[in-house]
Design a protein around this motif. Sequence first.
Motif, short mmCIF file in Angstrom:
data_model
loop_
_atom_site.label_atom_id
_atom_site.label_comp_id
_atom_site.label_asym_id
_atom_site.label_seq_id
_atom_site.Cartn_x
_atom_site.Cartn_y
_atom_site.Cartn_z
N GLY A 26 1.00 -1.20 0.19
CA GLY A 26 -0.17 0.08 0.06
C GLY A 26 0.69 1.08 -0.20
N GLY A 27 0.48 2.38 -0.23
CA GLY A 27 1.21 3.60 -0.60
C GLY A 27 1.63 3.89 -1.81
N VAL A 28 2.77 4.41 -2.05
CA VAL A 28 3.39 5.04 -3.02
C VAL A 28 4.71 4.32 -3.82
CG1 VAL A 28 4.36 7.16 -4.16
CG2 VAL A 28 2.66 7.30 -2.41
N TYR A 29 4.50 4.15 -5.11
CA TYR A 29 5.56 3.37 -5.77
C TYR A 29 5.85 4.34 -6.74
CZ TYR A 29 8.24 -0.16 -8.10
OH TYR A 29 9.18 -0.94 -8.78
N ILE A 30 7.18 4.98 -6.63
CA ILE A 30 7.87 5.96 -7.46
C ILE A 30 8.60 5.24 -8.64
CG2 ILE A 30 9.24 7.98 -7.69
CD1 ILE A 30 8.53 8.44 -4.91
#
Length: 154
Positions: A26-30
């Motif tokens: 979950g969260g952000v994948y740059i």
Amino acid sequence: RGQAFAAAAKDLPLARRSAGEDPPSGGVYIAATLGELGLFYRLAGLAFIGGSLVPHGGQNPLEGARLGCALAVGPYTQNFEDAVAVLSQAGAIARLSDADALILWLERMFANPAARIKMAQAAEKAATRWVDLPQESAAMLLRLAQGAPKTRQS
């Protein structure tokens, strides 16, 4: 600009492709790596076209459209206005006023997969208008190169 995005993510779980990290659960994948955007478009199914919430003029929406993504842009799309207009007319792209509108659009797309799929299919169909663009561009460059004066290499 991956580091700037990472700093903006603050307390969210975060991973960066350029660091060889796997996506977080979950969260952000740059994914700020060159040449891999097509992979992410294929996996995502929907995409916000960057550079369009600020007076930058937006990025090209056609790759996401050709790869079957439901698309959204902000108010600043002058760099690709023709493509955005065609996609908009086809019901293939949402024009959003600000970040709050983006959040609402994402919520609608996740809550209504049928609408997301319909929008993605419309995007793919509308993008066929530009299917020959890479070949046309290459042919034009070749014609220009053939007409260019010859230079001698030393």
